[in-house]
Design a protein around this motif. Structure first.
Motif, PDB file in Angstrom:
ATOM      1  N   SER A 123     -44.311 -83.938   4.090  1.00  0.00           N
ATOM      2  CA  SER A 123     -44.138 -82.703   4.856  1.00  0.00           C
ATOM      3  C   SER A 123     -44.296 -81.457   4.003  1.00  0.00           C
ATOM      4  N   ASP A 124     -44.304 -81.622   2.670  1.00  0.00           N
ATOM      5  CA  ASP A 124     -44.541 -80.496   1.776  1.00  0.00           C
ATOM      6  C   ASP A 124     -45.042 -81.039   0.430  1.00  0.00           C
ATOM      7  N   GLU A 125     -45.368 -80.130  -0.460  1.00  0.00           N
ATOM      8  CA  GLU A 125     -45.916 -80.534  -1.762  1.00  0.00           C
ATOM      9  C   GLU A 125     -44.924 -81.391  -2.549  1.00  0.00           C
ATOM     10  N   ALA A 126     -43.644 -81.065  -2.471  1.00  0.00           N
ATOM     11  CA  ALA A 126     -42.631 -81.832  -3.206  1.00  0.00           C
ATOM     12  C   ALA A 126     -42.598 -83.288  -2.735  1.00  0.00           C
ATOM     13  N   GLN A 127     -42.704 -83.515  -1.435  1.00  0.00           N
ATOM     14  CA  GLN A 127     -42.723 -84.894  -0.928  1.00  0.00           C
ATOM     15  C   GLN A 127     -43.993 -85.618  -1.369  1.00  0.00           C
ATOM     16  N   LEU A 128     -45.115 -84.932  -1.354  1.00  0.00           N
ATOM     17  CA  LEU A 128     -46.370 -85.564  -1.779  1.00  0.00           C
ATOM     18  C   LEU A 128     -46.303 -85.974  -3.249  1.00  0.00           C
ATOM     19  N   VAL A 129     -45.790 -85.100  -4.092  1.00  0.00           N
ATOM     20  CA  VAL A 129     -45.664 -85.392  -5.524  1.00  0.00           C
ATOM     21  C   VAL A 129     -44.683 -86.546  -5.734  1.00  0.00           C
ATOM     22  N   ALA A 130     -43.554 -86.509  -5.032  1.00  0.00           N
ATOM     23  CA  ALA A 130     -42.557 -87.579  -5.167  1.00  0.00           C
ATOM     24  C   ALA A 130     -43.126 -88.920  -4.699  1.00  0.00           C
ATOM     25  N   ALA A 131     -43.892 -88.908  -3.620  1.00  0.00           N
ATOM     26  CA  ALA A 131     -44.484 -90.140  -3.105  1.00  0.00           C
ATOM     27  C   ALA A 131     -45.496 -90.719  -4.094  1.00  0.00           C
ATOM     28  N   GLN A 132     -46.309 -89.871  -4.699  1.00  0.00           N
ATOM     29  CA  GLN A 132     -47.281 -90.346  -5.690  1.00  0.00           C
ATOM     30  C   GLN A 132     -46.586 -90.929  -6.914  1.00  0.00           C
ATOM     31  N   ALA A 133     -45.540 -90.272  -7.380  1.00  0.00           N
ATOM     32  CA  ALA A 133     -44.790 -90.780  -8.537  1.00  0.00           C
ATOM     33  C   ALA A 133     -44.117 -92.102  -8.185  1.00  0.00           C
ATOM     34  N   SER A 134     -43.604 -92.201  -6.969  1.00  0.00           N
ATOM     35  CA  SER A 134     -42.963 -93.427  -6.518  1.00  0.00           C
ATOM     36  C   SER A 134     -43.971 -94.573  -6.465  1.00  0.00           C
ATOM     37  N   ARG A 135     -45.167 -94.295  -5.955  1.00  0.00           N
ATOM     38  CA  ARG A 135     -46.208 -95.331  -5.895  1.00  0.00           C
ATOM     39  C   ARG A 135     -46.517 -95.848  -7.292  1.00  0.00           C
ATOM     40  N   GLU A 136     -46.597 -94.950  -8.256  1.00  0.00           N
ATOM     41  CA  GLU A 136     -46.869 -95.370  -9.645  1.00  0.00           C
ATOM     42  C   GLU A 136     -45.726 -96.221 -10.202  1.00  0.00           C
ATOM     43  N   ARG A 137     -44.488 -95.868  -9.879  1.00  0.00           N
ATOM     44  CA  ARG A 137     -43.331 -96.659 -10.338  1.00  0.00           C
ATOM     45  C   ARG A 137     -43.309 -98.053  -9.714  1.00  0.00           C
ATOM     46  N   TRP A 138     -43.703 -98.138  -8.466  1.00  0.00           N
ATOM     47  CA  TRP A 138     -43.636 -99.401  -7.743  1.00  0.00           C
ATOM     48  C   TRP A 138     -44.842-100.311  -7.984  1.00  0.00           C
ATOM     49  N   GLN A 139     -45.984 -99.783  -8.377  1.00  0.00           N
ATOM     50  CA  GLN A 139     -47.188-100.601  -8.538  1.00  0.00           C
ATOM     51  C   GLN A 139     -46.960-101.842  -9.408  1.00  0.00           C
ATOM     52  N   PRO A 140     -46.266-101.759 -10.552  1.00  0.00           N
ATOM     53  CA  PRO A 140     -46.081-102.961 -11.375  1.00  0.00           C
ATOM     54  C   PRO A 140     -45.327-104.097 -10.674  1.00  0.00           C
ATOM     55  N   ARG A 141     -44.658-103.809  -9.586  1.00  0.00           N
ATOM     56  CA  ARG A 141     -43.904-104.845  -8.866  1.00  0.00           C
ATOM     57  C   ARG A 141     -44.778-105.677  -7.935  1.00  0.00           C
ATOM     58  N   PHE A 142     -46.018-105.269  -7.762  1.00  0.00           N
ATOM     59  CA  PHE A 142     -46.936-105.971  -6.870  1.00  0.00           C
ATOM     60  C   PHE A 142     -48.077-106.588  -7.663  1.00  0.00           C
ATOM     61  N   ARG A 143     -48.529-107.743  -7.212  1.00  0.00           N
ATOM     62  CA  ARG A 143     -49.646-108.427  -7.884  1.00  0.00           C
ATOM     63  C   ARG A 143     -50.982-107.740  -7.613  1.00  0.00           C
ATOM     64  N   ARG A 144     -51.116-107.168  -6.423  1.00  0.00           N
ATOM     65  CA  ARG A 144     -52.367-106.512  -6.029  1.00  0.00           C
ATOM     66  C   ARG A 144     -52.175-104.998  -6.019  1.00  0.00           C
ATOM     67  N   PRO A 145     -53.262-104.259  -6.045  1.00  0.00           N
ATOM     68  CA  PRO A 145     -53.155-102.795  -6.012  1.00  0.00           C
ATOM     69  C   PRO A 145     -52.543-102.291  -4.701  1.00  0.00           C
ATOM     70  N   ILE A 146     -51.714-101.284  -4.787  1.00  0.00           N
ATOM     71  CA  ILE A 146     -51.166-100.613  -3.607  1.00  0.00           C
ATOM     72  C   ILE A 146     -52.282 -99.797  -2.967  1.00  0.00           C
ATOM     73  N   VAL A 147     -52.421 -99.939  -1.641  1.00  0.00           N
ATOM     74  CA  VAL A 147     -53.464 -99.211  -0.910  1.00  0.00           C
ATOM     75  C   VAL A 147     -52.879 -98.119  -0.006  1.00  0.00           C
ATOM     76  N   THR A 148     -51.613 -97.851  -0.145  1.00  0.00           N
ATOM     77  CA  THR A 148     -50.923 -96.853   0.681  1.00  0.00           C
ATOM     78  C   THR A 148     -51.567 -95.481   0.543  1.00  0.00           C
ATOM     79  N   GLU A 149     -51.853 -94.855   1.667  1.00  0.00           N
ATOM     80  CA  GLU A 149     -52.341 -93.479   1.670  1.00  0.00           C
ATOM     81  C   GLU A 149     -51.145 -92.542   1.503  1.00  0.00           C
TER      82      GLU A 149
END
Length: 159
Positions: free
Chosen positions: A100-126
């Motif tokens: 809903s704002d730039e802060a949420q977008l930045v937080a979501a991108q950082a979260s995706r990077e933190r969570w990626q190592p927990r999955f065997r395949r690449p995250i495809v979340t938009e």
């Protein structure tokens, strides 16, 4: 109060998951990210409107953080499958975070990077800016609760 919007497959299960979280004040299921104004569930299910089934969460940031909402998002669906969650297939079931704002977008991108190592395949979340939210028909709101169901038939995602 703040608002967050997530698409993680069938919105019924997503809604039930978030409603159980302390600090979540209200939820609504609906559609976002498409081209048609005021789409119906039937129209979205055709895959021709471009909308995703989403959950809009109203929450108290003093009781639950956006990062906690993001963690719940990653924990409760498979973000590595493109346009699919379990038996549900189509772009309307895509994994997506609408910031809903730039802060949420930045937080979501950082979260995706933190969570990626927990999955065997690449995250495809938009991760994209929020658009107009179109509330789904009333019979979809709190669907599982209204029908005495605890969850959909989908199991826990494999990480």
């Amino acid at each position: 109060m703040a608002v967050a919007t997530f698409g993680a497959g069938c919105f019924w299960q997503v809604e039930a998951t978030y409603r159980a979280l302390a600090g979540v004040l209200d939820t609504a299921v609906g559609f976002m990210g498409g081209s048609k104004a005021n789409p119906t569930y039937r129209e979205v299910c055709t895959g021709r409107t471009g909308h995703a089934e989403v959950l809009q969460v109203e929450y108290d940031p003093e009781r639950v953080s956006y990062d906690q909402l993001l963690d719940l998002f990653w924990e409760n669906h498979d973000p590595t499958t493109l346009n699919r969650q379990g038996p549900d297939v189509g772009t309307q079931y895509r994994s997506v975070i609408f910031g809903s704002d730039e802060a949420q977008l930045v937080a979501a991108q950082a979260s995706r990077e933190r969570w990626q190592p927990r999955f065997r395949r690449p995250i495809v979340t938009e991760i994209v800016p929020a658009e107009r939210f179109w509330r789904a028909e009333e019979y979809h709101q709190r669907y599982l609760e209204k029908h005495g169901l605890v969850s959909c038939t989908l199991g826990t995602p494999v990480h």
